[in-house]
Design an enzyme around this catalytic site. Structure first.
Site, PDB file in Angstrom:
ATOM      1  N   TRP B 334      10.964  13.311   4.082  1.00  0.00           N
ATOM      2  CA  TRP B 334      12.204  13.685   4.774  1.00  0.00           C
ATOM      3  C   TRP B 334      12.409  15.204   4.685  1.00  0.00           C
ATOM      4  O   TRP B 334      12.895  15.828   5.616  1.00  0.00           O
ATOM      5  CB  TRP B 334      13.393  12.964   4.133  1.00  0.00           C
ATOM      6  N   HIS B 335      11.999  15.766   3.560  1.00  0.00           N
ATOM      7  CA  HIS B 335      12.207  17.198   3.361  1.00  0.00           C
ATOM      8  C   HIS B 335      11.273  18.048   4.211  1.00  0.00           C
ATOM      9  O   HIS B 335      11.555  19.221   4.457  1.00  0.00           O
ATOM     10  CB  HIS B 335      12.051  17.570   1.884  1.00  0.00           C
ATOM     11  N   GLY B 336      10.162  17.505   4.600  1.00  0.00           N
ATOM     12  CA  GLY B 336       9.258  18.302   5.425  1.00  0.00           C
ATOM     13  C   GLY B 336       7.987  17.550   5.722  1.00  0.00           C
ATOM     14  O   GLY B 336       7.559  16.690   4.944  1.00  0.00           O
ATOM     15  N   PHE B 481      14.940  21.477   6.758  1.00  0.00           N
ATOM     16  CA  PHE B 481      14.556  20.078   6.559  1.00  0.00           C
ATOM     17  C   PHE B 481      15.093  19.154   7.640  1.00  0.00           C
ATOM     18  O   PHE B 481      15.936  19.313   8.306  1.00  0.00           O
ATOM     19  CB  PHE B 481      15.000  19.585   5.186  1.00  0.00           C
TER      20      PHE B 481
END
Lengths: 384, 481
Positions: B334-336, B481
């Site tokens: 989800w962050h990247g 993000f």
């Protein structure tokens, strides 16, 4: 009243806190004489920056920021004179115990070489590292007919790695990018600046640069600066604050100008690679190169790890031998009485030894030594 | 538009002024239109992507209410497909294509890389999760669909939380938008204070630390010592904490100024006594979202509908390991879209699993010892997890990690002395603030005059420092993000 005060304590403290915070800033703002430029912080009050003029025209620049002045001065000449480019750090533009009429080595060398039909142009920036010198040389080669390069190798500056933001403007020059992209130093510099330019590359802000937000923000900044002068002085305030923190740190850890500075391995390697790239670039462009170890105060213990410093000098010597360029050491050139002290780098008022910046007589010696080394080069003398 | 800009402060001022003088319906229109202006300042072309998400979920939710179970399920699938499809296209397509080509080449195929020109719309990960939670909650019957489109659009696009959260649940926010609170200076002062503290964390702490972190991570790991790796891990840990919690505080403060209360997104995460505890204190709205919409459903558990938590009440058993690793993997990605983020998620899953194994054996130990030892062990584990999160590549991350197991790499230093000093001072400062907040602040609060004096002095210094360091040059890390 007291009841009211207690009932509204958060509101009162917030309101007065905001008000006093703004008031505090106006008190903290130094007067014009005391304004500290962060880059000049290490210079101290005992050394004065002198960017030399010859016939009221700039022959000594502080980097990319005032390049136009030097360019204009050069272009005002009737004939295209071959240029001797001298790159360096604050040693070239700072005079310790300055007195009116004192001249920097840059000006003296310029005058001396002028008689030989050469134009000496000096670029010096505080703590300039080899990566910055490389970038500057690559850029200036497009702007001036450079024939000779003079470059000091300052051990202290090998601890530096940051590239001044002002270089960002010249990295937009595609010809320059193409030229430096062949070397590891060049590639790394381009990559770093592209990262800054794109902010967070590949992220959601990739296209945000310079669009509505930036334009609007600049407009508001400008307006606010006009209404409230402190807003425009914030850079000075930041400099002042960092200056005080720097002194506090030095006091707590008993750091002064004589404290030994350790070598930083990765930066050292990067800068030495950049030094080699400078020599390659200079030789590719048929420049005469003079490399020298700069003067350092030698009557007291120097603030370097001696083993590291000796290794560095040997490495420089070996590289110059490998590249077949002129090398000489001016370490012991300036006698102790031509050096000076600098204002305290901590909260104590005791003056400290300045290992980098000498008095005007030191500048005279440096210029004369360099002049003699340059004219030793027969090819240069024979040139008009 | 970024929070640490004059543009944002001006927008907020205008919105707050008009909000309190306008009638109810006009207030909603003001919020919605100002949110679109806020978003459009970054790039106007992505407003349609945002609106697609808003319209689809509003429409689907209306339909879910009136249809039979099977059709409701298909409607839910439709909503998820649109939202996750957009997210996949904009965020993961390049990563997926590059990884597939890389794998194919590894297996002997000789495929050329494909050039994509996809720009990730700002905040898509945040608002996608928010709209998904709404539709799923309607489907689950937790909430009723909102009929008023503008009200629903305000929930999704509300500018303080649009681009970097907190990820809010409809049940928390929509009822607040429906209320018509009377003006009170309390809203304004509370909001100003939160914004001021947020700006302090951002422009004074995070932005100044970021310069050191950036220079540190530029170093070739070959030249780093083990102490450098630890230092950079801690320093980046503090940078990201200050940066993200700053954003959350400014979001909280901005919302508070118009009478909307957001849940807190951080609770001293580096005081966590276990890796599991960390996720109850760090980015609380995301971890509770992941828990409620991925982890618990995978373990077939009924969930609460609040972003604040409630795990204990809803779920006493431990989930299985597969679901934990899957959930934390999703959390990482989800962050990247990068393997480094996946590694980060899996790293946390490993330590949570280890904690589950060890924890029952520690119950007989004194509470104070469990607390102290828990922090002492958890903090370095958490900080080291930031290495892959920030490193320039997976190789760099692995090289940096390998340094800490090499005793000879502890014998020298590879960075400027200031970096070690600032890291140490930040660490000490963090613990002092925690201690002050827990032990000293309550005592001061009870002595009213001293409280006013201390508070005034605090606000005074923070105001001065914020003004000195206020620069709109650095984006918030979580914007990416």
């Amino acid at each position: 009243m007291i009841k009211l005060l207690l009932n509204y304590q958060k509101r009162i403290s917030t309101f007065f806190g905001l008000f006093l915070g703004i008031f505090l800033l106006s008190q903290f703002l130094p007067n014009k004489e005391n304004k500290i430029k962060f880059e000049d912080l290490a210079l101290g009050k005992d050394s004065v920056t002198v960017m030399a003029n010859f016939n009221n025209k700039r022959i000594h620049c502080g980097g990319v920021v005032d390049l136009d002045l030097c360019l204009k001065a050069y272009n005002d000449n009737d004939v295209e004179l071959p240029v001797t480019l001298w790159l360096g750090n604050s040693q070239l533009h700072a005079i310790n115990q300055y007195r009116p009429g004192d001249e920097t080595a840059a000006l003296i060398l310029h005058k001396n070489l002028k008689n030989y039909g050469h134009y000496t142009l000096t670029f010096s920036q505080a703590n300039a590292n080899f990566q910055e010198h490389y970038l500057l040389l690559a850029f200036l080669l497009e702007k001036f007919p450079i024939k000779t390069l003079v470059i000091p190798t300052v051990f202290d500056d090998l601890r530096e790695d940051e590239i001044r933001p002002s270089f960002q403007t010249i990295l937009k020059d595609q010809a320059l990018v193409k030229r430096i992209n062949k070397t590891s130093t060049g590639k790394s510099l381009i990559l770093n600046f592209q990262n800054i330019d794109n902010d967070l590359v590949g992220n959601e802000f990739k296209v945000s640069e310079g669009i509505i937000q930036n334009n609007f923000e600049n407009l508001l900044e400008e307006r606010l600066g006009k209404i409230w002068p402190i807003w425009d002085e914030r850079e000075i305030l930041r400099g002042t604050l960092f200056g005080k923190l720097y002194k506090l740190r030095n006091s707590v850890f008993r750091i002064n100008a004589s404290t030994i500075r350790n070598m930083i391995p990765e930066r050292y390697v990067k800068n030495m690679n950049a030094f080699k790239d400078i020599l390659n670039l200079a030789l590719d462009n048929n420049l005469d190169v003079l490399v020298y170890i700069p003067p350092i105060r030698n009557d007291v213990k120097i603030p370097y790890n001696i083993k590291d410093y000796d290794n560095f000098k040997k490495e420089i010597h070996d590289i110059t031998k490998e590249y077949e360029v002129n090398f000489f050491s001016l370490e012991n050139l300036v006698p102790p009485n031509f050096w000076g002290k600098k204002s305290s780098t901590n909260l104590k008022k005791v003056k400290e030894i300045d290992f980098m910046h000498f008095q005007a007589k030191g500048h005279q010696l440096l210029a004369e030594s360099l002049f003699l080394e340059i004219i030793k080069n027969k090819e240069l003398i024979n040139k008009p | 538009m970024i929070f640490n800009s004059l543009t944002y402060l001006l927008l907020l001022l205008v919105v707050v002024l008009f909000y309190w003088v306008l009638p109810y319906k006009a207030r909603l229109i003001l919020i919605f239109s100002s949110s679109l202006i806020f978003y459009g300042f970054w790039n106007i072309i992505f407003i349609p992507v945002l609106l697609i998400s808003v319209i689809v979920d509003w429409w689907v939710a209306q339909k879910i209410l009136y249809h039979k179970k099977q059709i409701r399920f298909f409607l839910l699938l439709f909503s998820l497909s649109v939202n996750l499809g957009l997210l996949f296209y904009f965020k993961y397509l390049i990563f997926f294509a590059e990884s597939s080509i890389g794998l194919a080449n590894l297996l002997g195929a000789e495929l050329d890389p494909i050039a994509f020109n996809i720009i990730l719309p700002l905040g898509i990960s945040f608002y996608t999760f928010q709209t998904i939670s709404y539709t799923v909650d309607v489907y689950r019957g937790f909430i009723k669909p909102e009929r008023n489109f503008v009200l629903f659009a305000c929930y999704v696009t509300f500018f303080p939380q649009l681009v970097a959260g907190p990820i809010l649940r409809a049940a928390e926010v929509i009822p607040q938008f429906m209320k018509r609170p009377l003006f009170s200076f309390n809203f304004i002062f509370a909001g100003v204070r939160l914004i001021l503290f947020g700006l302090f964390l951002k422009v004074v702490l995070a932005d100044n630390i970021s310069v050191l972190v950036d220079s540190g991570f530029e170093i070739n790991p070959e030249y780093m010592s083990a102490i450098d790796v630890w230092t950079l891990a801690f320093l980046f840990g503090f940078q990201i904490y200050f940066d993200f919690s700053a954003y959350s505080l400014i979001a909280l403060g901005s919302a508070r100024m118009i009478g909307i209360i957001f849940p807190n997104n951080f609770n001293f995460p580096y005081i966590s006594t276990s890796p599991k505890d960390f996720w109850k204190r760090w980015h609380i709205s995301l971890s509770s979202w992941i828990r409620d919409y991925i982890y618990l459903p995978l373990n077939k558990v009924i969930v609460h509908d609040r972003s604040l938590g409630g795990l204990e009440k809803a779920f006493k058993k431990q989930g299985n390991k597969k679901s934990l690793f899957f959930t934390m993997g999703i959390m990482g990605l989800w962050h990247g879209a990068n393997w480094t983020f996946l590694i980060w998620g899996i790293y946390h899953a490993i330590f949570i699993s280890l904690y589950r194994l060890i924890e029952p054996n520690t119950r007989s130990l004194p509470e104070w010892f469990r607390f102290s030892a828990g922090i002492f062990i958890t903090l370095p584990i958490i900080m080291l997890s930031w290495i892959p999160f920030r490193a320039n590549s997976l190789t760099d991350a692995l090289n940096m990690w390998s340094k800490i197991f090499n005793p000879s790499a502890y014998l020298w230093l590879g960075m400027r002395e200031n970096i070690y000093l600032i890291t140490f001072l930040t660490l000490i400062g963090f613990f002092i603030v925690y201690f002050f907040n827990k032990k000293i602040a309550p005592i001061i609060k009870s002595k009213k005059y001293i409280a006013i004096l201390c508070d005034t002095i605090l606000i005074m210094f923070i105001t001065s420092l914020v003004i000195i360091f206020f620069r709109s040059i650095n984006q918030f890390i979580y914007f990416q993000f």
